[in-house]
Design a protein around this motif. Structure first.
Motif, PDB file in Angstrom:
ATOM      1  N   ALA A   1       0.832  -1.212   0.000  1.00 33.53           N
ATOM      2  CA  ALA A   1       0.000   0.000   0.000  1.00 33.53           C
ATOM      3  C   ALA A   1       0.859   1.252   0.000  1.00 33.53           C
ATOM      4  O   ALA A   1       0.550   2.230  -0.693  1.00 33.53           O
ATOM      5  CB  ALA A   1      -0.958  -0.001   1.183  1.00 33.53           C
ATOM      6  N   ALA A   2       1.950   1.251   0.760  1.00 32.07           N
ATOM      7  CA  ALA A   2       2.838   2.410   0.817  1.00 32.07           C
ATOM      8  C   ALA A   2       3.557   2.612  -0.513  1.00 32.07           C
ATOM      9  O   ALA A   2       3.673   3.745  -1.001  1.00 32.07           O
ATOM     10  CB  ALA A   2       3.845   2.254   1.949  1.00 32.07           C
ATOM     11  N   ALA A   3       4.027   1.525  -1.118  1.00 27.61           N
ATOM     12  CA  ALA A   3       4.696   1.628  -2.417  1.00 27.61           C
ATOM     13  C   ALA A   3       3.712   2.124  -3.477  1.00 27.61           C
ATOM     14  O   ALA A   3       4.031   3.001  -4.287  1.00 27.61           O
ATOM     15  CB  ALA A   3       5.285   0.284  -2.820  1.00 27.61           C
ATOM     16  N   ALA A   4       2.503   1.587  -3.465  1.00 29.80           N
ATOM     17  CA  ALA A   4       1.494   1.964  -4.465  1.00 29.80           C
ATOM     18  C   ALA A   4       1.009   3.398  -4.288  1.00 29.80           C
ATOM     19  O   ALA A   4       0.635   4.052  -5.262  1.00 29.80           O
ATOM     20  CB  ALA A   4       0.318   0.996  -4.398  1.00 29.80           C
ATOM     21  N   ALA A   5       1.046   3.908  -3.064  1.00 33.00           N
ATOM     22  CA  ALA A   5       0.594   5.280  -2.800  1.00 33.00           C
ATOM     23  C   ALA A   5       1.497   6.318  -3.460  1.00 33.00           C
ATOM     24  O   ALA A   5       1.096   7.475  -3.616  1.00 33.00           O
ATOM     25  CB  ALA A   5       0.529   5.527  -1.300  1.00 33.00           C
ATOM     26  N   LEU A   6       2.667   5.919  -3.890  1.00 32.05           N
ATOM     27  CA  LEU A   6       3.583   6.831  -4.586  1.00 32.05           C
ATOM     28  C   LEU A   6       3.159   7.084  -6.028  1.00 32.05           C
ATOM     29  O   LEU A   6       3.668   7.995  -6.672  1.00 32.05           O
ATOM     30  CB  LEU A   6       5.001   6.267  -4.555  1.00 32.05           C
ATOM     31  CG  LEU A   6       5.599   6.085  -3.160  1.00 32.05           C
ATOM     32  CD1 LEU A   6       6.836   5.205  -3.222  1.00 32.05           C
ATOM     33  CD2 LEU A   6       5.911   7.437  -2.548  1.00 32.05           C
ATOM     34  N   PHE A   7       2.221   6.276  -6.531  1.00 31.67           N
ATOM     35  CA  PHE A   7       1.771   6.370  -7.923  1.00 31.67           C
ATOM     36  C   PHE A   7       0.578   7.307  -8.046  1.00 31.67           C
ATOM     37  O   PHE A   7      -0.272   7.382  -7.156  1.00 31.67           O
ATOM     38  CB  PHE A   7       1.370   4.986  -8.447  1.00 31.67           C
ATOM     39  CG  PHE A   7       2.544   4.093  -8.751  1.00 31.67           C
ATOM     40  CD1 PHE A   7       2.968   3.900 -10.056  1.00 31.67           C
ATOM     41  CD2 PHE A   7       3.215   3.441  -7.737  1.00 31.67           C
ATOM     42  CE1 PHE A   7       4.045   3.080 -10.345  1.00 31.67           C
ATOM     43  CE2 PHE A   7       4.293   2.619  -8.004  1.00 31.67           C
ATOM     44  CZ  PHE A   7       4.715   2.434  -9.317  1.00 31.67           C
ATOM     45  N   ALA A   8       0.501   7.973  -9.182  1.00 31.63           N
ATOM     46  CA  ALA A   8      -0.667   8.782  -9.518  1.00 31.63           C
ATOM     47  C   ALA A   8      -1.869   7.856  -9.698  1.00 31.63           C
ATOM     48  O   ALA A   8      -1.712   6.637  -9.866  1.00 31.63           O
ATOM     49  CB  ALA A   8      -0.402   9.562 -10.806  1.00 31.63           C
TER      50      ALA A   8
ATOM     51  N   GLY B   1      -2.966   2.191 -11.607  1.00 30.87           N
ATOM     52  CA  GLY B   1      -3.605   2.760 -10.421  1.00 30.87           C
ATOM     53  C   GLY B   1      -3.092   2.134  -9.146  1.00 30.87           C
ATOM     54  O   GLY B   1      -2.666   0.976  -9.138  1.00 30.87           O
ATOM     55  N   PRO B   2      -3.102   2.895  -8.052  1.00 37.76           N
ATOM     56  CA  PRO B   2      -2.561   2.403  -6.782  1.00 37.76           C
ATOM     57  C   PRO B   2      -3.164   1.092  -6.287  1.00 37.76           C
ATOM     58  O   PRO B   2      -2.436   0.237  -5.773  1.00 37.76           O
ATOM     59  CB  PRO B   2      -2.854   3.555  -5.811  1.00 37.76           C
ATOM     60  CG  PRO B   2      -2.863   4.769  -6.685  1.00 37.76           C
ATOM     61  CD  PRO B   2      -3.485   4.312  -7.982  1.00 37.76           C
ATOM     62  N   ALA B   3      -4.465   0.897  -6.426  1.00 34.45           N
ATOM     63  CA  ALA B   3      -5.078  -0.343  -5.920  1.00 34.45           C
ATOM     64  C   ALA B   3      -4.550  -1.557  -6.679  1.00 34.45           C
ATOM     65  O   ALA B   3      -4.195  -2.580  -6.072  1.00 34.45           O
ATOM     66  CB  ALA B   3      -6.598  -0.266  -6.013  1.00 34.45           C
TER      67      ALA B   3
END
Length: 128
Positions: free
Chosen positions: A19-26, A44-46
Protein backbone atom coordinates in the motif's frame (compact mmCIF):
# COMPACT_ATOMS: atom_id res chain seq x y z
CA UNK A 1 7.28 17.43 -3.59
CA UNK A 2 9.54 14.43 -4.20
CA UNK A 3 11.94 14.29 -7.13
CA UNK A 4 11.92 11.31 -9.51
CA UNK A 5 15.00 9.86 -7.79
CA UNK A 6 13.37 10.25 -4.38
CA UNK A 7 10.22 8.57 -5.67
CA UNK A 8 12.19 5.65 -7.09
CA UNK A 9 14.11 5.20 -3.84
CA UNK A 10 10.88 5.44 -1.83
CA UNK A 11 9.24 2.79 -4.03
CA UNK A 12 12.23 0.46 -3.68
CA UNK A 13 12.42 1.03 0.09
CA UNK A 14 8.69 0.35 0.54
CA UNK A 15 8.34 -2.77 -1.61
CA UNK A 16 7.56 -4.84 1.51
CA UNK A 17 4.57 -2.57 2.16
CA UNK A 18 2.42 -2.78 -1.00
CA UNK A 19 0.00 0.00 0.00
CA UNK A 20 2.84 2.41 0.82
CA UNK A 21 4.70 1.63 -2.42
CA UNK A 22 1.49 1.96 -4.46
CA UNK A 23 0.59 5.28 -2.80
CA UNK A 24 3.58 6.83 -4.59
CA UNK A 25 1.77 6.37 -7.92
CA UNK A 26 -0.67 8.78 -9.52
CA UNK A 27 -4.28 7.62 -9.85
CA UNK A 28 -3.50 6.65 -13.47
CA UNK A 29 0.08 5.59 -12.69
CA UNK A 30 1.40 2.44 -14.31
CA UNK A 31 3.79 -0.27 -13.15
CA UNK A 32 4.81 -2.44 -16.06
CA UNK A 33 7.25 -5.23 -16.83
CA UNK A 34 7.11 -5.50 -20.64
CA UNK A 35 9.93 -8.05 -20.81
CA UNK A 36 7.51 -10.51 -19.18
CA UNK A 37 4.82 -9.80 -21.77
CA UNK A 38 2.75 -6.92 -23.10
CA UNK A 39 0.02 -7.35 -20.50
CA UNK A 40 2.21 -7.54 -17.39
CA UNK A 41 1.17 -4.21 -15.96
CA UNK A 42 -0.92 -2.69 -13.22
CA UNK A 43 -2.70 0.67 -13.46
CA UNK A 44 -3.60 2.76 -10.42
CA UNK A 45 -2.56 2.40 -6.78
CA UNK A 46 -5.08 -0.34 -5.92
CA UNK A 47 -3.99 -2.58 -8.81
CA UNK A 48 -0.33 -1.87 -8.12
CA UNK A 49 -0.73 -2.76 -4.43
CA UNK A 50 -2.46 -6.01 -5.43
CA UNK A 51 0.31 -6.81 -7.94
CA UNK A 52 3.05 -6.27 -5.34
CA UNK A 53 1.05 -8.17 -2.70
CA UNK A 54 0.70 -11.15 -5.03
CA UNK A 55 4.43 -11.21 -5.61
CA UNK A 56 5.17 -11.03 -1.89
CA UNK A 57 2.92 -14.03 -1.18
CA UNK A 58 5.25 -16.18 -3.29
CA UNK A 59 8.49 -14.31 -2.51
CA UNK A 60 8.04 -12.94 1.04
CA UNK A 61 11.68 -11.83 1.41
CA UNK A 62 11.59 -9.81 -1.84
CA UNK A 63 13.64 -6.67 -1.14
CA UNK A 64 15.69 -4.43 -3.39
CA UNK A 65 19.37 -3.80 -2.74
CA UNK A 66 22.42 -2.46 -4.56
CA UNK A 67 20.47 0.51 -5.91
CA UNK A 68 22.35 2.57 -8.46
CA UNK A 69 20.80 5.65 -10.03
CA UNK A 70 22.30 6.61 -13.37
CA UNK A 71 20.03 9.32 -14.75
CA UNK A 72 17.80 11.93 -13.18
CA UNK A 73 16.02 14.76 -14.95
CA UNK A 74 13.19 17.02 -13.80
CA UNK A 75 10.62 14.33 -14.60
CA UNK A 76 12.51 11.02 -14.92
CA UNK A 77 14.96 8.74 -13.14
CA UNK A 78 16.69 5.59 -14.32
CA UNK A 79 18.53 3.04 -12.26
CA UNK A 80 19.36 -0.56 -11.56
CA UNK A 81 18.56 -2.54 -8.44
CA UNK A 82 18.82 -6.18 -7.42
CA UNK A 83 16.83 -8.83 -5.58
CA UNK A 84 17.90 -12.11 -4.02
CA UNK A 85 15.11 -14.09 -2.35
CA UNK A 86 13.63 -17.57 -2.23
CA UNK A 87 10.52 -18.35 -4.28
CA UNK A 88 8.17 -20.34 -2.03
CA UNK A 89 6.39 -22.21 -4.83
CA UNK A 90 9.65 -23.66 -6.19
CA UNK A 91 12.08 -23.37 -3.29
CA UNK A 92 14.56 -21.75 -5.69
CA UNK A 93 16.64 -18.66 -5.19
CA UNK A 94 15.57 -15.71 -7.35
CA UNK A 95 18.56 -13.56 -8.27
CA UNK A 96 17.69 -10.64 -10.45
CA UNK A 97 18.87 -7.19 -11.46
CA UNK A 98 16.16 -4.84 -12.64
CA UNK A 99 16.56 -1.75 -14.78
CA UNK A 100 13.84 0.77 -14.01
CA UNK A 101 12.75 3.95 -15.75
CA UNK A 102 10.49 6.13 -13.65
CA UNK A 103 8.47 9.05 -15.01
CA UNK A 104 6.96 11.48 -12.51
CA UNK A 105 4.48 14.34 -12.59
CA UNK A 106 3.46 16.55 -9.67
CA UNK A 107 5.38 14.44 -7.15
CA UNK A 108 3.75 11.14 -8.16
CA UNK A 109 4.90 8.22 -10.30
CA UNK A 110 3.09 8.13 -13.63
CA UNK A 111 5.13 5.25 -15.04
CA UNK A 112 7.61 2.74 -13.68
CA UNK A 113 8.78 0.46 -16.46
CA UNK A 114 11.10 -2.32 -15.35
CA UNK A 115 13.23 -4.65 -17.44
CA UNK A 116 14.67 -7.89 -16.13
CA UNK A 117 16.46 -11.07 -17.12
CA UNK A 118 13.60 -13.33 -18.17
CA UNK A 119 15.76 -16.46 -18.10
CA UNK A 120 16.68 -15.88 -14.45
CA UNK A 121 12.99 -15.29 -13.64
CA UNK A 122 11.91 -18.41 -15.49
CA UNK A 123 14.49 -20.58 -13.76
CA UNK A 124 13.45 -19.34 -10.32
CA UNK A 125 9.67 -19.41 -10.79
CA UNK A 126 9.34 -22.61 -12.83
CA UNK A 127 9.27 -25.96 -11.00
CA UNK A 128 11.83 -28.53 -12.16
Amino acid sequence: MQTPAQLLNAYLDNIQQPAAAAALFAEDGVLELPSLGPNVRAVGPAAIAAFIGGLLKNVPDFRFHDVQLFIETADQAFGEYSVEATVLSTGKLYRQTYAGRLVARDGKITLLREALDTLAASKAFTPD
